[in-house]
Design an enzyme around this catalytic site. Structure first.
Site: not given
Ligand code: ATR
Length: 242
Positions: A73, A109
């Site tokens: 995104k 969103d």
């Molecule tokens: P989107 O664009 O759909 O919001 P993204 O930009 O990849 O997707 O963001 C995903 C979020 O989920 C991020 O805050 C990510 O944490 P990081 O910034 O540390 O990568 C978080 N996230 C994904 N998997 C996770 C997990 N297993 N535990 C905690 N946070 C997670």
């Protein structure tokens, strides 16, 4: 529904990684069938290092439009030609429309989130809101909640602390709010949830097939706390069930 694809069928879809559990094709194809549009919506699994090639491919193939989900995104933005002002302000795009090869990014969103809250009779003004995650979806939710005068605290796992601090600063600058930025630890969650009115999960934790995971220990939830989970597959995630 029998869908017949011909040489005239307009194609659109969704890009993400992972993407195989998305419900978007079911929703959009049902809408096309209902409205009689000769359109079809597919899911494309695009890995981060293929994003640029995928966007160029969308343009080259004349794909009419596409949705953008985890983890693209934010990174999709520099690959687009234009941004709708709210998407530019939020810094995240979940919808792209292709008009004659010109790709414009939108963010639905943010407006969708506020509408869902309003439909449940929840007014975020003056409420304490805890947002888990600092990615693209978190950006949209943080901006609209801060603009709606909620007091927000954004939490991200330790490895993503820089992201959450940057997001809190951007939200503060743009909305005049004063968001908190915290590490997503059990101790911090326990503390902030004592005073929270609304909890929003914007991470993919709990998404199928990891349905038995939740970003928040169940014992920190209490009656009166409104919980919004951006994960919709399953509809009732472990967080929502608890
Ligand atoms: P989107 O664009 O759909 O919001 P993204 O930009 O990849 O997707 O963001 C995903 C979020 O989920 C991020 O805050 C990510 O944490 P990081 O910034 O540390 O990568 C978080 N996230 C994904 N998997 C996770 C997990 N297993 N535990 C905690 N946070 C997670």
């Amino acid at each position: 529904m029998t869908q017949r694809i011909s040489g005239k069928t307009t194609i659109c879809g969704i890009i993400g990684d992972p993407v195989e559990h998305t419900m978007s094709p079911a929703m959009h194809n049902a809408a096309f069938a209902e409205t009689g549009l000769d359109w079809v919506y597919a899911a494309f699994h695009v890995k981060p290092d293929e994003l640029k090639a995928a966007i160029e491919g969308m343009r080259a193939l004349g794909i009419a439009g596409f949705n953008v989900t985890i983890p693209h995104k934010i990174n999709v933005i520099p690959l687009l030609d234009r941004l709708d002002p709210p998407a530019e302000k939020i810094g995240a795009v979940n919808t792209v429309v292709n008009r004659g090869g010109v790709l414009t990014g939108y963010n639905t969103d943010a407006s969708g989130f506020l509408r869902a809250m309003a439909e449940r009779g929840i007014d975020p003004a003056g409420k304490n809101v805890v947002i888990i995650g600092a990615g693209g979806a978190a950006r949209a939710v943080s901006f609209v909640l801060s603009e709606s005068r909620a007091n927000i605290t954004i939490m991200n796992r330790a490895s993503g602390m820089e992201r959450v601090v940057t997001l809190a600063e951007a939200v503060a600058k743009s909305t005049g709010g004063n968001p908190g930025a915290l590490e997503l630890s059990e101790a911090n969650l326990k503390q902030v949830l004592k005073k929270a009115d609304i909890l929003v999960n914007t991470t993919s934790v709990g998404m199928s097939p990891d349905c038995e995971q939740s970003p928040v220990p169940g014992e920190y939830l209490r009656p009166g706390l409104a919980v919004y989970d951006i994960v919709y597959n399953p509809v009732r995630t472990k967080l929502i069930r608890e």
